[in-house]
Write an enzyme that holds these catalytic residues in place. Structure first.
Site, PDB file in Angstrom:
ATOM      1  N   LYS A 279      -0.305  35.563 -32.182  1.00 33.51           N
ATOM      2  CA  LYS A 279       0.687  34.731 -31.494  1.00 33.51           C
ATOM      3  C   LYS A 279       1.394  33.838 -32.507  1.00 33.51           C
ATOM      4  O   LYS A 279       0.824  33.523 -33.550  1.00 33.51           O
ATOM      5  CB  LYS A 279      -0.018  33.826 -30.476  1.00 33.51           C
ATOM      6  CG  LYS A 279      -0.469  34.521 -29.205  1.00 33.51           C
ATOM      7  CD  LYS A 279      -1.066  33.531 -28.230  1.00 33.51           C
ATOM      8  CE  LYS A 279      -1.555  34.209 -26.960  1.00 33.51           C
ATOM      9  NZ  LYS A 279      -0.488  34.848 -26.175  1.00 33.51           N
ATOM     10  N   ARG A 353      -6.581  41.639 -19.567  1.00 35.41           N
ATOM     11  CA  ARG A 353      -6.790  42.814 -18.724  1.00 35.41           C
ATOM     12  C   ARG A 353      -7.903  43.693 -19.258  1.00 35.41           C
ATOM     13  O   ARG A 353      -8.567  44.399 -18.507  1.00 35.41           O
ATOM     14  CB  ARG A 353      -5.462  43.587 -18.579  1.00 35.41           C
ATOM     15  CG  ARG A 353      -4.916  44.085 -19.877  1.00 35.41           C
ATOM     16  CD  ARG A 353      -3.438  44.473 -19.783  1.00 35.41           C
ATOM     17  NE  ARG A 353      -2.549  43.318 -19.885  1.00 35.41           N
ATOM     18  CZ  ARG A 353      -1.225  43.388 -19.813  1.00 35.41           C
ATOM     19  NH1 ARG A 353      -0.613  44.553 -19.637  1.00 35.41           N
ATOM     20  NH2 ARG A 353      -0.496  42.292 -19.919  1.00 35.41           N
TER      21      ARG A 353
END
Ligand code: BES
Ligand code: MN
Ligand code: ZN
Length: 497
Positions: A279, A353
């Site tokens: 990130k 996920r």
């Protein structure tokens, strides 16, 4: 902070602060009228001087009011009487609470909690008064050496009902709300703790403490257990971290043994750097909140156990860190999930996920009634719904409606998003059964579509709380959402009004 609800005449109550409501246009509420009469018109006189309009958000503090047993009187503007609805009630509670926070009063009596709110009955007011006040008094300063000037410990709050006795339902709402507020505080603190303290092992320890305090079933799966179960997706995320991963199971059996449990699954990424798909640096500290799903599920267990709710619920928390490292998962790696389906990990930052899909497969063994996962899953959900509503996705219309209704009741709002097959093709992979990302369009939907592939045997819903679990900026901090929703849902689902 102890709450009680009592039928009483406001002027007679010996209390540190009596809180009265005033409508827009300086008209007195019923409680304020009674107090005004006892004071020989003193309160009305002050209002006639124009010191308080009754506009929502305004307050006025009075000392030594004649004929009133309370040490002080706090007048709170409620806004327009004919528009008094849920939002205005909650705003009035917030205003009263922030007024009380700046006083030296050790106890207070609130005389407007029984006002009629459109569409709602007294228990609703009671729940929102208690959680609203507790929310305003929450502090997280255990890691500051210079504590703020001690907030006067407001130890007791009485909700006065005027004219009628407090009902059994209102009493029960009070106990429910106090336990819910304990759960919210717990979730907030877990979220606010820094990622060097709130590690997967720390979450497991906190769950264990809850288990001891409330006599819950507790179990934790270690990395070698995950390996035996074939949780290739969860293991792919933890690879780059020095912190051992955990899969925490917490069981509360407050209902009949034969009743199938609700299973709450919470995303517990204690820090999300993105992994090799790193990130950007700005505001990366906020990725400590990436365990907010886990925190809210633990907070909900605390709430339900604390109020001895007549139902069965299980918390299931996959927790690890997402770090870059020589041993970390690479974009392009293909792993086999516990379900047997293979996944091409095209972006290591879509890690939520990956840990959730193995947890959903694991959830099958509890033969659940329903499964609800809670996750700070996608930045796209923040773009779609902002910081107001959490994204709701479900493979069951009835469950979806039930969650929406509970959310309305708890004022912890959600908005249903589509899970149509049409979106599934975005997850196509040339090399595995699916990819873990679906491109920029409809990012929160394709994330949910990915999870749906692992929930085929379940009545399942997914809450994307990326925009609602914490606040950024000056007010940076965990909100405790969606503990109010998850708690209310469980109760309503069990038939508690
Ligand atoms: N934890 C983040 C989601 C997130 C981002 C929550 C910003 C709150 C604010 C999640 O693990 C993530 O990184 N998601 C990616 C998915 C993408 C790579 C498909 C995202 O949203 O950018
Ligand atoms: Mn991520
Ligand atoms: Zn994440």
């Amino acid at each position: 902070m102890e709450f009680s609800i009592k039928a009483l005449s406001p002027e007679k109550k010996k209390t540190g602060c009596l809180v009265l409501g005033v409508w827009q246009g300086a008209a007195l509420t019923r409680g304020a009228q009674i107090a005004d009469k006892a004071s020989g018109g003193h309160i009305g006189g002050v209002l006639r001087h124009g010191d308080l309009s009754g506009r929502s958000g305004s307050t006025l503090l009075l000392h030594s009011v004649p004929g009133i047993a309370a040490e002080r009187v706090l007048l709170v503007g409620l806004g327009e009487q004919k528009e008094f609805g849920e939002a205005a009630f909650r705003e009035a509670i917030r205003t009263a609470a922030s007024g009380l926070r700046n006083l030296g009063a050790r106890d207070a009596t609130l005389a407007f909690a029984d006002l009629k709110v459109a569409r709602r009955a007294l228990p609703w007011n009671v729940r929102h008064a208690v959680t609203g006040i507790r929310d305003a008094f929450y502090r997280f300063d255990s890691l500051k050496t210079q504590k703020k000037p001690p907030v006067p410990p407001l130890a007791a709050v009485t909700l006065a009902v005027i004219g009628a006795p407090a009902t059994m339902q209102a009493e029960r709402a009070l106990r429910e709300a106090s336990a819910t507020a304990d759960g919210i505080d717990f979730a907030k603190t877990l979220g606010n703790l820094p990622p060097n303290i709130c590690t997967p092992a720390y979450l497991a320890e906190e769950a264990k403490k809850l288990a001891r305090e409330f006599k819950l079933g507790y179990e934790v799966l270690e990395q070698r257990d995950m390996e035996k179960l074939g949780m290739g997706a969860l293991l792919a995320v933890t690879r780059g971290s020095r912190q051992p991963p955990k899969l925490i199971v917490l069981k509360y059996m407050g209902g009949p043994k034969k009743d199938k449990p609700i299973v709450y699954v919470g995303k517990g990424i204690t820090f999300d750097t993105g992994g090799i798909s790193l990130k950007p640096g700005a505001e990366m500290d906020e990725m400590k909140f990436d365990m907010s799903g886990a925190g809210s599920v633990l907070g909900t267990m605390r709430a339900l156990a604390g109020m001895r709710a007549p139902l069965n619920a299980i918390a299931l928390i996959p927790t690890c860190e997402n770090m870059p490292d020589g041993n970390a998962t690479r974009p392009g790696d293909i792993v086999t999930t516990m379900s047997g389906q293979t996944v091409e990990i095209l972006n290591t930052d879509a890690e939520g996920r990956l840990i959730l899909c193995d947890a959903l497969t694991y959830a099958e063994r509890f033969e659940p009634d329903v499964v609800i996962d809670v996750a700070t899953l996608t930045g796209a959900c923040v773009i779609a719904l902002g910081h107001v509503a959490s994204g709701l996705f479900s493979n069951d219309v009835k469950l979806c409606n039930e969650i929406s209704a509970a959310s309305d009741d708890a004022w912890d709002r959600v908005w249903a998003m589509p899970l149509w097959e049409d979106y599934q093709e975005q997850l196509r992979s040339n090399f595995a059964d699916m990819a873990n990302i679906g491109g920029r369009p409809a990012g929160s939907i394709t994330a949910a579509c990915y999870l749906a592939r692992f929930a085929k045997k379940l009545r399942w819903a997914h809450l994307d709380v990326a925009g609602t679990a914490w606040k950024s900026g000056r007010e940076k901090g965990s909100t405790g959402r969606p503990v109010p929703l998850l708690t209310r849902f469980a109760l309503r689902h069990a038939g508690v009004k």
